[in-house]
Scaffold this motif. Structure first.
Motif, PDB file in Angstrom:
ATOM      1  N   GLY A  10      -1.978  -3.044  -4.110  1.00 29.27           N
ATOM      2  CA  GLY A  10      -1.221  -2.443  -5.193  1.00 29.27           C
ATOM      3  C   GLY A  10      -0.063  -1.640  -4.785  1.00 29.27           C
ATOM      4  N   LEU A  11       0.808  -0.765  -5.634  1.00 29.76           N
ATOM      5  CA  LEU A  11       2.089  -0.225  -5.314  1.00 29.76           C
ATOM      6  C   LEU A  11       1.563   1.361  -4.805  1.00 29.76           C
ATOM      7  CD1 LEU A  11       5.043   0.121  -5.065  1.00 29.76           C
ATOM      8  CD2 LEU A  11       4.977   0.540  -7.554  1.00 29.76           C
ATOM      9  N   VAL A  12       1.790   1.835  -3.738  1.00 27.41           N
ATOM     10  CA  VAL A  12       1.497   3.179  -3.516  1.00 27.41           C
ATOM     11  C   VAL A  12       2.821   3.771  -2.872  1.00 27.41           C
ATOM     12  CG1 VAL A  12       0.526   2.401  -1.453  1.00 27.41           C
ATOM     13  CG2 VAL A  12      -0.304   4.422  -2.347  1.00 27.41           C
ATOM     14  N   GLN A  13       2.833   5.133  -2.843  1.00 28.18           N
ATOM     15  CA  GLN A  13       3.929   5.714  -2.450  1.00 28.18           C
ATOM     16  C   GLN A  13       3.632   5.928  -0.990  1.00 28.18           C
ATOM     17  OE1 GLN A  13       4.341   9.477  -4.499  1.00 28.18           O
ATOM     18  NE2 GLN A  13       5.967   8.664  -5.789  1.00 28.18           N
ATOM     19  N   ALA A  14       4.589   6.311  -0.132  1.00 27.97           N
ATOM     20  CA  ALA A  14       4.463   6.363   1.425  1.00 27.97           C
ATOM     21  C   ALA A  14       3.477   7.824   1.531  1.00 27.97           C
ATOM     22  CB  ALA A  14       5.819   6.852   1.874  1.00 27.97           C
ATOM     23  N   GLY A  15       2.496   7.806   2.439  1.00 25.45           N
ATOM     24  CA  GLY A  15       1.729   8.682   2.660  1.00 25.45           C
ATOM     25  C   GLY A  15       0.479   8.594   1.903  1.00 25.45           C
ATOM     26  N   GLY A  16       0.333   7.522   1.082  1.00 21.34           N
ATOM     27  CA  GLY A  16      -0.865   7.385   0.313  1.00 21.34           C
ATOM     28  C   GLY A  16      -1.838   6.421   0.921  1.00 21.34           C
ATOM     29  N   SER A  17      -2.914   6.128   0.267  1.00 20.07           N
ATOM     30  CA  SER A  17      -3.901   5.290   0.662  1.00 20.07           C
ATOM     31  C   SER A  17      -4.286   4.181  -0.232  1.00 20.07           C
ATOM     32  CB  SER A  17      -5.274   6.153   1.047  1.00 20.07           C
ATOM     33  OG  SER A  17      -5.071   7.159   1.939  1.00 20.07           O
ATOM     34  N   LEU A  18      -5.092   3.248   0.419  1.00 21.67           N
ATOM     35  CA  LEU A  18      -5.747   2.128  -0.539  1.00 21.67           C
ATOM     36  C   LEU A  18      -6.916   1.553   0.092  1.00 21.67           C
ATOM     37  CD1 LEU A  18      -2.594  -0.101  -1.486  1.00 21.67           C
ATOM     38  CD2 LEU A  18      -4.184   1.207  -2.930  1.00 21.67           C
TER      39      LEU A  18
END
Length: 130
Positions: A10-18
């Motif tokens: 998916g689409l995530v902001q920098a610093g995020g997690s998946l």
């Protein structure tokens, strides 16, 4: 025939997690290892991580060490890739791949070779925005 189905991109902001999942339509004894690779536009396929199904040993690519974790759920025949501290350079299609039971891996060099994997999923897109 082994089928692999990835999900969780998916689409995530920098610093995020998946957390990516790779569900295998085969019992565990048919495969020796499951690996994750990724491919960004215009770049070669890059090794990310591998988990040895029998011994649970793992290998990681240098660019993801300390941020990515590969794990498995035997009951679900599923391998996971937890990806943390994402940055835009992690944007790519992520593929899981499995090796037939007769293949052995004793080094990261072997784990990194896409030719040592016999089955591939369709990929899941990970996009990291800055």
């Amino acid at each position: 025939q082994v089928q692999l189905v990835e999900s969780g991109g998916g689409l995530v902001q920098a610093g995020g997690s998946l957390r990516l999942s790779c569900a295998a339509s085969v019992t565990a004894f048919r495969i020796s290892a499951v690996g994750w690779f990724r491919q960004a536009p215009g770049k070669e396929r890059e090794f990310v991580a591998q988990l040895n199904w029998g011994g649970a040993s793992t290998y990681y690519g240098d660019s993801v060490k300390g941020r990515f974790t590969i794990s498995r759920d035997n009951a679900k025949n599923t391998v996971y890739l937890q990806i943390n501290s994402l940055n835009p350079e992690d944007t790519a299609v992520y593929y899981c791949a499995a090796s037939n039971f007769f293949r052995e891996f004793s080094s990261i060099a072997q784990a990194m070779n896409p030719g040592h994997y016999d089955y591939w999923g369709q990929g899941t897109q990970v996009t990291v925005s800055s």
